[in-house]
Design a protein around this motif. Structure first.
Motif, PDB file in Angstrom:
ATOM      1  N   ASN A 140       8.839   1.595   1.662  1.00 32.66           N
ATOM      2  CA  ASN A 140       8.080   1.352   2.894  1.00 32.66           C
ATOM      3  C   ASN A 140       8.472   2.375   3.955  1.00 32.66           C
ATOM      4  N   ASP A 159       4.582   7.038   2.801  1.00 31.54           N
ATOM      5  CA  ASP A 159       3.690   7.955   3.503  1.00 31.54           C
ATOM      6  C   ASP A 159       3.533   9.248   2.718  1.00 31.54           C
ATOM      7  N   ASP A 182      -4.631  -4.513  -1.516  1.00 32.37           N
ATOM      8  CA  ASP A 182      -3.180  -4.654  -1.438  1.00 32.37           C
ATOM      9  C   ASP A 182      -2.804  -6.121  -1.626  1.00 32.37           C
ATOM     10  N   LYS A 184      -0.693  -7.830   0.181  1.00 32.70           N
ATOM     11  CA  LYS A 184      -0.253  -8.399   1.456  1.00 32.70           C
ATOM     12  C   LYS A 184       1.267  -8.506   1.561  1.00 32.70           C
ATOM     13  N   VAL A 189       1.103  -3.510   1.646  1.00 29.38           N
ATOM     14  CA  VAL A 189       0.401  -3.192   2.895  1.00 29.38           C
ATOM     15  C   VAL A 189       0.801  -1.814   3.392  1.00 29.38           C
ATOM     16  N   GLY A 190       2.108  -1.501   3.316  1.00 24.77           N
ATOM     17  CA  GLY A 190       2.562  -0.190   3.782  1.00 24.77           C
ATOM     18  C   GLY A 190       1.942   0.943   2.999  1.00 24.77           C
ATOM     19  N   ASP A 193      -1.845   1.136   3.784  1.00 26.90           N
ATOM     20  CA  ASP A 193      -2.090   1.701   5.114  1.00 26.90           C
ATOM     21  C   ASP A 193      -2.129   3.225   5.068  1.00 26.90           C
ATOM     22  N   VAL A 194      -1.183   3.795   4.345  1.00 24.44           N
ATOM     23  CA  VAL A 194      -1.114   5.256   4.271  1.00 24.44           C
ATOM     24  C   VAL A 194      -2.299   5.808   3.481  1.00 24.44           C
ATOM     25  N   ALA A 196      -5.227   4.499   3.190  1.00 22.96           N
ATOM     26  CA  ALA A 196      -6.424   4.358   4.035  1.00 22.96           C
ATOM     27  C   ALA A 196      -6.524   5.475   5.066  1.00 22.96           C
ATOM     28  N   LYS A 197      -5.384   5.921   5.577  1.00 26.26           N
ATOM     29  CA  LYS A 197      -5.379   6.983   6.586  1.00 26.26           C
ATOM     30  C   LYS A 197      -5.650   8.358   5.992  1.00 26.26           C
ATOM     31  N   ARG A 206     -11.582  -1.894   1.938  1.00 30.30           N
ATOM     32  CA  ARG A 206     -10.208  -2.371   1.763  1.00 30.30           C
ATOM     33  C   ARG A 206     -10.152  -3.885   1.910  1.00 30.30           C
TER      34      ARG A 206
END
Length: 387
Positions: A140, A159, A182, A184, A189-190, A193-194, A196-197, A206
């Motif tokens: 994470n 990341d 994900d 959850k 989630v971590g 998130d990356v 998705a960015k 998502r």
């Protein structure tokens, strides 16, 4: 990788036997009859029971092997012992598992915790106790930005993996429409998130789905969405069920996941539904890596099994700690180990291990695996495959 929600299901008796028979550390350092040498303990913390215990066992074995080899080599100015603590990969159980090791004042360093959620929950205690922890697998991104004074990791954070996974789906798999799911968890989630960015171009959807035993509803949604690529940010136990549900729903697109699912147990549990799945991981396969030839032979001889995901990273983490301890003058203390690990520069089988000021490892390489003919095969690095 790695975090885990509450996992209380039993696993085979061999897992329990592993936890029960591991060598324990004494309550304090001192002469142990080994030529007057002091004895110090290196510990492992991670899941040794629960749905995803195999990932933890992989790492536990790697640490045990490093300790055994270091003692056998005969050049240590001290003797090492090994102990472990089972946190089931669960954030709720992380602090208790950590406190067990902290209370053993012979423990000078910990390899782990393994999963991100349990790591996040345990590190405040390790930091307060000034006890070094070097995770082989907790990825994470936020773990090195929370002020934990004694936390290090030998794998790059999500990341890095998330950005590379996104690039691979777009450039390597030529994805036109991506469905990102994900679990959850702290890890899932971590990582999501990356991703998705870092996904630009394809259509994108998502959704977060808590751990369940029935993935039929989300599988139907993915199959009817028109997505050509599904990425699951979670663990092998759930992906195995999800993959079966996707096959039953008639989904024909790519399935991809991360390091939390990168284990042979995925194939065991998903069966034919695992065929073709892509897996990203900040880890190479010791079974085919020429740099790990000696490690592979020693691991198989000791455990009568091939090393699994994060076995070599745990082995490297333990050996980096041992290398740091060898350079300490006089009696070894937890504070001296923290200082020595900060300055360590150790050539491991997975990478050169030296740490940035925040505890991150300097090298960041992400590999892609695929299940082919019932086996995981390394396709290459994301930088090679996502051109």
């Amino acid at each position: 990788m790695l975090d885990r929600r509450l996992l209380r299901l039993a696993v085979p008796l061999a897992v329990g036997a592993l936890a029960l028979t591991a060598c324990g550390g004494s309550s304090s350092g001192g002469s142990s009859g080994n030529g007057g040498k002091k004895t110090y303990t290196i510990a492992y913390q991670g899941p040794l029971s629960g749905d995803n215990a195999q990932l933890g066992i992989n790492m536990d074995n790697g640490v045990q092997l490093a300790v055994q080899q270091a003692n056998k080599k005969g050049d240590l100015p001290f003797t090492l012992k090994f102990t472990n603590s089972d946190d089931v990969g669960d954030p709720a159980q992380g602090p208790t598992a950590a406190q067990k090791l902290i209370d053993n004042d012979n423990v000078m360093a910990v390899v782990g915790p393994a999963f991100s959620g349990a790591t996040k929950a345990s590190e405040p205690l390790f930091s307060e106790a000034n006890l070094t922890s070097v995770s082989p697998s907790a990825t994470n991104p936020t773990l090195t930005s929370q002020g934990f004074k004694t936390f290090f990791r030998v794998v790059p954070p999500d990341d890095a993996q998330g950005a590379e996974a996104g690039a691979y789906m777009v450039k390597g798999l030529k994805a036109k429409s991506i469905y990102l799911v994900d679990d959850k968890s702290e890890y899932g989630v971590g990582l999501a998130d990356v991703i998705a960015k870092n996904v630009a171009g394809p259509k994108f959807k998502r959704e977060g789905i808590p751990v369940t035993k029935d993935y039929s509803t989300i599988a139907q949604k993915v199959a009817s969405s028109g997505a050509d690529t599904l990425y699951y940010a979670g663990y092998y136990a759930e992906l195995g069920l999800f993959a079966k549900a996707l096959k039953a729903a008639g989904y024909k697109g790519n399935i991809a996941s991360g390091d939390g699912a990168n284990d042979d147990q995925l194939i065991t549990q998903a069966g034919a539904a695992a065929e073709g799945i892509y897996l990203t991981c900040p880890c190479n396969d010791a079974n085919v890596d020429p740099n790990a030839k000696d490690f592979l032979s020693a691991y198989k001889a000791k455990f009568n099994a091939n090393p699994g995901t994060y076995s070599p990273e745990a082995y490297d983490a333990a050996n980096a700690i041992i290398d740091a301890m060898k350079g300490i003058s006089g009696d070894i203390t937890r504070q001296k180990v923290v200082d020595a690990v900060k300055a360590v520069d150790y050539k491991g089988i997975t990478k050169e291990i030296k740490f940035e000021s925040n505890g991150e490892v300097a090298g960041k390489v992400i590999f892609v695996y695929q299940v082919k003919d019932g086996k995981r095969a390394v396709l290459g690095t994301t930088s090679e495959l996502a051109k």
